[in-house]
Design a protein around this motif. Structure first.
Motif, PDB file in Angstrom:
ATOM      1  N   GLY A 109       0.826  -1.203   0.000  1.00 32.63           N
ATOM      2  CA  GLY A 109       0.000   0.000   0.000  1.00 32.63           C
ATOM      3  C   GLY A 109       0.861   1.253   0.000  1.00 32.63           C
ATOM      4  N   THR A 110       0.216   2.396  -0.100  1.00 32.84           N
ATOM      5  CA  THR A 110       0.903   3.679  -0.027  1.00 32.84           C
ATOM      6  C   THR A 110       0.175   4.561   0.976  1.00 32.84           C
ATOM      7  OG1 THR A 110      -0.381   4.837  -1.723  1.00 32.84           O
ATOM      8  CG2 THR A 110       1.450   3.477  -2.488  1.00 32.84           C
ATOM      9  N   MET A 111       0.827   5.647   1.384  1.00 31.81           N
ATOM     10  CA  MET A 111       0.179   6.560   2.324  1.00 31.81           C
ATOM     11  C   MET A 111      -0.996   7.284   1.676  1.00 31.81           C
ATOM     12  SD  MET A 111       3.078   8.337   4.695  1.00 31.81           S
ATOM     13  CE  MET A 111       3.772   9.263   3.338  1.00 31.81           C
ATOM     14  N   ALA A 112      -1.019   7.330   0.341  1.00 31.53           N
ATOM     15  CA  ALA A 112      -2.055   8.091  -0.355  1.00 31.53           C
ATOM     16  C   ALA A 112      -3.332   7.282  -0.570  1.00 31.53           C
ATOM     17  CB  ALA A 112      -1.523   8.587  -1.697  1.00 31.53           C
ATOM     18  N   THR A 113      -3.268   5.981  -0.388  1.00 26.92           N
ATOM     19  CA  THR A 113      -4.433   5.142  -0.656  1.00 26.92           C
ATOM     20  C   THR A 113      -4.767   4.289   0.564  1.00 26.92           C
ATOM     21  OG1 THR A 113      -3.017   3.425  -1.606  1.00 26.92           O
ATOM     22  CG2 THR A 113      -3.966   5.030  -3.125  1.00 26.92           C
ATOM     23  N   ILE A 114      -5.987   3.787   0.569  1.00 35.38           N
ATOM     24  CA  ILE A 114      -6.439   2.957   1.673  1.00 35.38           C
ATOM     25  C   ILE A 114      -6.037   1.505   1.426  1.00 35.38           C
ATOM     26  CG2 ILE A 114      -8.491   1.962   2.757  1.00 35.38           C
ATOM     27  CD1 ILE A 114      -9.878   4.623   2.466  1.00 35.38           C
ATOM     28  N   TYR A 115      -5.500   0.853   2.456  1.00 32.72           N
ATOM     29  CA  TYR A 115      -5.291  -0.590   2.403  1.00 32.72           C
ATOM     30  C   TYR A 115      -6.214  -1.224   3.439  1.00 32.72           C
ATOM     31  CZ  TYR A 115      -3.335  -5.237   2.441  1.00 32.72           C
ATOM     32  OH  TYR A 115      -3.211  -6.600   2.341  1.00 32.72           O
ATOM     33  N   ASN A 116      -6.836  -2.315   3.067  1.00 38.98           N
ATOM     34  CA  ASN A 116      -7.719  -3.006   4.006  1.00 38.98           C
ATOM     35  C   ASN A 116      -7.707  -4.496   3.734  1.00 38.98           C
ATOM     36  OD1 ASN A 116      -9.662  -1.436   1.829  1.00 38.98           O
ATOM     37  ND2 ASN A 116     -10.180  -3.598   2.035  1.00 38.98           N
ATOM     38  N   TYR A 117      -8.152  -5.244   4.700  1.00 41.88           N
ATOM     39  CA  TYR A 117      -8.229  -6.697   4.548  1.00 41.88           C
ATOM     40  C   TYR A 117      -9.335  -7.069   3.555  1.00 41.88           C
ATOM     41  CZ  TYR A 117      -5.153  -7.410   8.591  1.00 41.88           C
ATOM     42  OH  TYR A 117      -4.081  -7.423   9.451  1.00 41.88           O
ATOM     43  N   PRO A 118      -9.228  -8.237   2.914  1.00 39.10           N
ATOM     44  CA  PRO A 118     -10.242  -8.661   1.932  1.00 39.10           C
ATOM     45  C   PRO A 118     -11.661  -8.756   2.492  1.00 39.10           C
ATOM     46  CG  PRO A 118      -8.261 -10.005   1.722  1.00 39.10           C
ATOM     47  CD  PRO A 118      -8.088  -9.177   2.969  1.00 39.10           C
ATOM     48  N   TYR A 119     -11.797  -8.973   3.795  1.00 38.80           N
ATOM     49  CA  TYR A 119     -13.141  -9.140   4.354  1.00 38.80           C
ATOM     50  C   TYR A 119     -13.898  -7.816   4.495  1.00 38.80           C
ATOM     51  CZ  TYR A 119     -11.050  -7.876   8.942  1.00 38.80           C
ATOM     52  OH  TYR A 119     -10.400  -7.246   9.977  1.00 38.80           O
ATOM     53  N   TYR A 120     -13.211  -6.679   4.420  1.00 38.92           N
ATOM     54  CA  TYR A 120     -13.877  -5.383   4.581  1.00 38.92           C
ATOM     55  C   TYR A 120     -15.048  -5.204   3.606  1.00 38.92           C
ATOM     56  CZ  TYR A 120     -10.608  -3.026   7.835  1.00 38.92           C
ATOM     57  OH  TYR A 120      -9.883  -2.628   8.925  1.00 38.92           O
ATOM     58  N   PRO A 121     -14.785  -5.186   2.279  1.00 44.60           N
ATOM     59  CA  PRO A 121     -15.903  -4.940   1.346  1.00 44.60           C
ATOM     60  C   PRO A 121     -16.982  -6.013   1.439  1.00 44.60           C
ATOM     61  CG  PRO A 121     -13.930  -5.661   0.168  1.00 44.60           C
ATOM     62  CD  PRO A 121     -13.505  -5.366   1.569  1.00 44.60           C
ATOM     63  N   LYS A 122     -16.581  -7.239   1.726  1.00 41.88           N
ATOM     64  CA  LYS A 122     -17.556  -8.329   1.834  1.00 41.88           C
ATOM     65  C   LYS A 122     -18.530  -8.067   2.970  1.00 41.88           C
ATOM     66  CE  LYS A 122     -17.885 -13.320   2.606  1.00 41.88           C
ATOM     67  NZ  LYS A 122     -17.123 -14.580   2.842  1.00 41.88           N
ATOM     68  N   ARG A 123     -18.013  -7.704   4.129  1.00 45.26           N
ATOM     69  CA  ARG A 123     -18.869  -7.470   5.291  1.00 45.26           C
ATOM     70  C   ARG A 123     -19.780  -6.259   5.087  1.00 45.26           C
ATOM     71  NH1 ARG A 123     -18.676 -11.983   6.298  1.00 45.26           N
ATOM     72  NH2 ARG A 123     -17.055 -13.023   7.516  1.00 45.26           N
ATOM     73  N   ILE A 124     -19.272  -5.222   4.444  1.00 45.58           N
ATOM     74  CA  ILE A 124     -20.087  -4.022   4.232  1.00 45.58           C
ATOM     75  C   ILE A 124     -21.188  -4.277   3.205  1.00 45.58           C
ATOM     76  CG2 ILE A 124     -20.026  -1.631   3.394  1.00 45.58           C
ATOM     77  CD1 ILE A 124     -17.280  -1.374   4.626  1.00 45.58           C
ATOM     78  N   GLU A 125     -20.866  -5.027   2.154  1.00 47.19           N
ATOM     79  CA  GLU A 125     -21.887  -5.340   1.150  1.00 47.19           C
ATOM     80  C   GLU A 125     -22.971  -6.244   1.733  1.00 47.19           C
ATOM     81  OE1 GLU A 125     -20.354  -6.746  -2.552  1.00 47.19           O
ATOM     82  OE2 GLU A 125     -18.913  -5.101  -2.752  1.00 47.19           O
TER      83      GLU A 125
END
Length: 221
Positions: A142-158
């Motif tokens: 990742g970079t400081m300019a972008t968000i890094y997250n675990y693969p489960y993040y978008p799954k749980r929100i959807e």
């Protein structure tokens, strides 16, 4: 017991800021944001609070912090876009459906109290803040300019009914050790055609004093 509490004390603020650092401490791809920038959001005179309002929450499971989230209303942006929406941001959580639901239920209820039915995110106060959520490429640094997250993040929100609004693609460009001759020729042609010149500075202070306001005007345009 699971509970979501508004961040009020300095101790709770530190927990809010430190939670992602602890959550990703063993992840080799996560690049933490600048801590000094992150903690500014809790200042009473924070730059954007003259045209926005925000509230921050920590989620606790049996007394241990397991998630965080912010709800933001950018009044000026809502006026300009003729829209009414709450932004969610600064969102991190363990892989637990109940924790995620509790965090987003809290933000949704906060929005309903203000008669706002549309929620969008992850977003910050401006387009210069971190935006979006990683949905692919989890094994890329990742970079400081972008968000890094675990693969489960978008799954749980959807799973809560949220849907993607837009998709962005991030590219990596390898900078050559030397500028190709063709690019140099094009650069010279463009400079001559439009009367452009490259000016070098020796200090930030010099840039600020001579071109500070003009630079911000250009960014706004």
């Amino acid at each position: 017991m699971l509970e979501v509490r508004e961040v009020k004390s300095r101790k709770e603020q530190r927990k809010f800021l430190n939670f992602p650092l602890n959550l990703y401490k063993d992840n080799p791809y996560f690049v933490p944001p600048l801590y000094m920038d992150e903690k500014k959001i809790f200042k009473k005179n924070y730059l954007y609070l003259d045209q926005a309002e925000a509230i921050y929450y920590n989620a606790y499971l049996d007394g241990k912090i397991v998630g965080r989230i912010a709800a933001i209303i950018c009044h000026e942006i809502n006026i300009q876009s003729d829209d009414s929406e709450v932004r969610f941001g600064f969102v991190d959580f363990i892989d637990d459906k109940e924790v995620v639901k509790a965090l987003f239920d809290t933000v949704e209820n906060w929005a309903k109290e203000r008669h706002i039915k549309k929620i969008i995110g992850p977003l910050g106060f401006t387009d210069l803040d971190h935006e979006g959520m990683l949905v692919d490429g989890f094994e890329e640094l990742g970079t400081m300019a972008t968000i890094y997250n675990y693969p489960y993040y978008p799954k749980r929100i959807e799973e809560l009914g949220y849907k993607p609004d837009a998709e962005w693609v991030e590219f990596v460009f390898n900078i050559p050790t030397e500028i190709p001759e063709k690019h140099n020729r094009i650069s010279e042609i463009v400079k001559k055609k439009f009367g452009l010149k490259v000016k070098k500075f020796n200090s930030r202070k010099e840039i600020k004093e001579k071109y500070g306001k003009e630079i911000f005007q250009l960014v706004n345009e």
